[in-house]
Scaffold this motif. Structure first.
Motif, short mmCIF file in Angstrom:
data_model
loop_
_atom_site.label_atom_id
_atom_site.label_comp_id
_atom_site.label_asym_id
_atom_site.label_seq_id
_atom_site.Cartn_x
_atom_site.Cartn_y
_atom_site.Cartn_z
N TYR A 29 -2.23 -38.93 70.90
CA TYR A 29 -3.35 -39.89 70.31
C TYR A 29 -3.54 -39.24 68.89
O TYR A 29 -3.77 -38.39 68.87
CB TYR A 29 -4.66 -40.01 71.47
CG TYR A 29 -5.60 -40.66 70.55
CD1 TYR A 29 -6.19 -42.11 71.41
CD2 TYR A 29 -6.70 -40.68 69.49
CE1 TYR A 29 -6.82 -43.09 70.84
CE2 TYR A 29 -7.69 -41.54 68.90
CZ TYR A 29 -7.81 -42.81 69.24
OH TYR A 29 -8.64 -43.24 69.72
N CYS A 31 -5.77 -41.11 65.65
CA CYS A 31 -6.69 -41.86 65.42
C CYS A 31 -6.59 -42.57 63.68
O CYS A 31 -6.13 -42.67 62.69
CB CYS A 31 -8.01 -40.85 64.13
SG CYS A 31 -8.62 -39.79 65.25
N CYS A 227 -13.01 -43.21 69.93
CA CYS A 227 -11.50 -42.27 70.14
C CYS A 227 -11.92 -42.14 71.65
O CYS A 227 -10.96 -41.86 72.45
CB CYS A 227 -11.55 -41.41 69.30
SG CYS A 227 -10.88 -42.75 67.55
N HIS A 242 -3.59 -34.85 70.27
CA HIS A 242 -3.93 -35.11 69.18
C HIS A 242 -4.41 -34.93 67.87
O HIS A 242 -4.37 -33.62 66.89
CB HIS A 242 -5.47 -35.06 69.65
CG HIS A 242 -6.84 -36.48 69.24
ND1 HIS A 242 -8.06 -36.37 70.32
CD2 HIS A 242 -6.81 -36.92 67.74
CE1 HIS A 242 -8.18 -37.13 69.38
NE2 HIS A 242 -8.03 -37.38 68.20
N HIS A 252 -15.45 -35.66 62.99
CA HIS A 252 -14.82 -36.37 63.93
C HIS A 252 -14.41 -35.60 65.25
O HIS A 252 -15.06 -35.59 66.11
CB HIS A 252 -14.05 -37.76 63.01
CG HIS A 252 -14.11 -38.34 64.27
ND1 HIS A 252 -14.32 -40.06 65.05
CD2 HIS A 252 -12.10 -38.69 64.40
CE1 HIS A 252 -13.43 -40.55 65.47
NE2 HIS A 252 -12.14 -40.20 65.24
N HIS A 253 -13.20 -34.65 64.62
CA HIS A 253 -12.49 -34.49 66.20
C HIS A 253 -13.26 -33.47 67.37
O HIS A 253 -13.55 -33.90 68.44
CB HIS A 253 -10.93 -33.84 65.95
CG HIS A 253 -10.27 -34.80 65.18
ND1 HIS A 253 -9.28 -34.12 64.58
CD2 HIS A 253 -10.69 -36.03 65.54
CE1 HIS A 253 -8.74 -35.44 64.56
NE2 HIS A 253 -8.98 -36.74 64.88
N GLU A 256 -15.66 -35.66 68.80
CA GLU A 256 -14.67 -36.28 69.99
C GLU A 256 -14.85 -35.58 71.01
O GLU A 256 -15.03 -35.25 72.84
CB GLU A 256 -13.10 -36.80 69.86
CG GLU A 256 -13.16 -37.97 68.70
CD GLU A 256 -11.79 -38.38 68.73
OE1 GLU A 256 -11.33 -37.51 69.26
OE2 GLU A 256 -11.48 -38.84 67.50
#
Ligand code: AMP
Ligand code: ZN
Length: 469
Positions: A29, A31, A227, A242, A252-253, A256
């Motif tokens: 995945y 982003c 996400c 990822h 962000h990560h 997530e």
């Protein structure tokens, strides 16, 4: 000789052998872009770099055994603001937003196709995963699950993730709770239980903002939850890789991971986390205020950079000449060199049927996507059928017409001779083989070439050259 793929994992800060969860379905995945304006050349970096990884994974595991998801973020406050500015009230605001994201996503596809990027297996749009009951997972279901498990709470039309409810929070970015509380970017709001809590859902003004009906009222999702829902729906609870740019590590990560792991009860979301370094332009951070902000489209279609247009495959090569984890300095000179190199390579393979792929180039790529070394190896390939096949593996068309636009401003014949030697010398220096690097310097001196070793603005070694007068 089958090389083993090694990747540098941000989670462990170590380079380790890549072991897929299921070799019959390797899952990655990345982003994707927030679609409110033209993508800039920095945005192209993860797209190109992880396209090379996608191609390499397909080479190792088979084309039908790799699932690559790269999303499109089509709900975001930057989109709302832009749509609102443009809104002439001839249609509804929601229609204006849909049109803006449709046109921007189409532009993004046109731009990156010119860069030789393969379409991902799935390209989900965030708006299709908000509360659509037909998906295996959606944002509203993840949020409801997090509330049920005590990791999130509703307050004043918002839903917040409660950071202290997850002891492992901060593992990816290695930030302590104190760092995070001190972090200036943490928004203070009266309804937050803890200053580090972040938004999963927020209320929308039906007049000026897009929204969906939810158990917490009419509203829209926060960015991070998008996400978690899309990756969970398309790749499952735990997947292999990822990736994204360095700036996404925090928040962000990290967020997530918090959402997904607290929802699934698993220890990890993805086994391997990869982050590309940042791109700057002619030694400076790219920004609109400095006037050095360049879009992919400007490079391809206008004379904004270096007074001419650039073929997409030249941009691809220029991007891959630097290792993905290093910062990259995007310069006119770098593009000119990439063009001369590509022309020389394409002249050799013009009309040649691709044969076997080079083991040496695959081994370089398998070593944490060492594309600079891969190009040094590429220059050593004598068999043109092998050269053609290997260029194709790297996403290059081998079609001279594709790079025909624009004249090469450097002496292509000289650059063709010098560049591979410089690349080999840099590789020798990186391997601490100084006898070989000295020998190559002498060889270049014999051609009348003076080398200048220095450091770029990013602190990385850079070698420039000139013909001695
Ligand atoms: P955004 O649309 O801002 O979410 O960015 C899309 C992707 O581009 C993310 O993976 C970012 O990390 C990456 N990105 C943004 N700016 C740069 C840059 N200057 N250099 C490299 N990657 C970048
Ligand atoms: Zn993401």
């Amino acid at each position: 000789m089958a090389a083993t793929l090694k990747l540098t994992n941000t989670l462990t800060r170590e380079k380790a052998d890549f072991v897929p969860i299921d070799p019959a379905n390797v899952r990655m995945y990345v982003c994707g872009p927030t679609v409110y304006d033209f993508a800039h050349i920095g945005n192209a970096r993860p797209v190109i770099v992880f396209d090379v990884l996608f191609r390499l994974l397909r080479h190792f595991y088979g084309e039908s055994h790799v699932t690559y998801v790269r999303n499109i973020t089509d709900v975001d406050d930057k989109i709302n603001t832009r749509a609102f500015e443009r809104w002439t009230k001839k249609r509804s605001l929601n229609e204006e937003i849909r049109e803006l994201t449709r046109v921007t996503a189409a532009q993004f596809h046109t731009d990156i196709a010119a860069l030789g990027v393969l379409p991902p297996t799935h390209e989900p749009r965030a708006t299709e995963y908000v509360c659509d009951g037909t998906r295996p997972l959606d944002m509203v279901r993840v949020i409801a699950g997090l509330i049920e498990k005590g990791h999130a709470y509703a307050a004043e039309g918002h839903v917040l993730f409660n950071v202290p409810s997850m002891p492992a929070y901060g593992r990816l970015s290695r930030r302590s709770m104190d760092d995070m509380i001190a972090g200036a970017r943490v928004e203070v709001a009266p309804y937050k239980k803890d200053p580090t809590d972040f938004v999963l859902w927020k209320p929308s003004n039906p007049e000026t903002e897009p929204g969906w009906d939810s158990p917490w009222g009419f509203g829209r999702p926060g960015w991070h939850i998008e996400c978690s829902a899309m990756s969970g729906a398309l790749l499952g609870e735990v997947f292999d890789i990822h990736a994204g740019g360095l700036d996404l590590i925090f928040p962000h990560h990290e967020n997530e991971i918090a959402q997904t792991c607290c929802f699934t009860g698993k220890e990890v979301m993805a086994n391997v986390w990869l982050h590309n370094g940042f791109l700057q332009v002619e030694g400076q951070k790219m920004s609109k205020s400095l006037g050095n902000f360049i879009t992919i489209n400007q490079l391809l279609e206008t004379d904004t950079f270096g007074g001419r247009r650039w073929p997409g495959e030249v941009l691809r090569l220029a991007m891959l000449r630097t290792h993905y984890r290093q910062p990259i300095d995007w310069t006119v000179k770098g593009l000119e060199e990439a063009e001369a190199t590509l022309k020389r390579l394409y002249e050799k393979v013009s009309g040649v049927m691709p044969g076997a792929i080079s083991d040496e180039v695959v081994a370089a790529l398998a070593d944490d996507l060492n594309t600079p070394l891969a190009f040094a190896e590429l220059h050593r390939i004598a068999d043109t059928t092998k050269l053609a096949a290997t260029l194709k593996l790297l996403g290059f068309s081998c079609d001279l017409a594709a790079i025909g636009a624009g004249a090469a401003p450097v002496d292509a014949a000289l650059a063709a001779k010098v560049e591979p030697l410089i690349a080999a010398r840099l590789a020798a220096r990186a391997a601490k083989n100084f006898a070989e690097s000295d020998r190559l310097r002498d060889e270049l001196a014999a051609l009348g070439i003076a080398l200048k070793d220095g450091k770029g603005a990013d602190g990385q070694p850079v070698t420039t050259w000139e013909l001695k007068r």
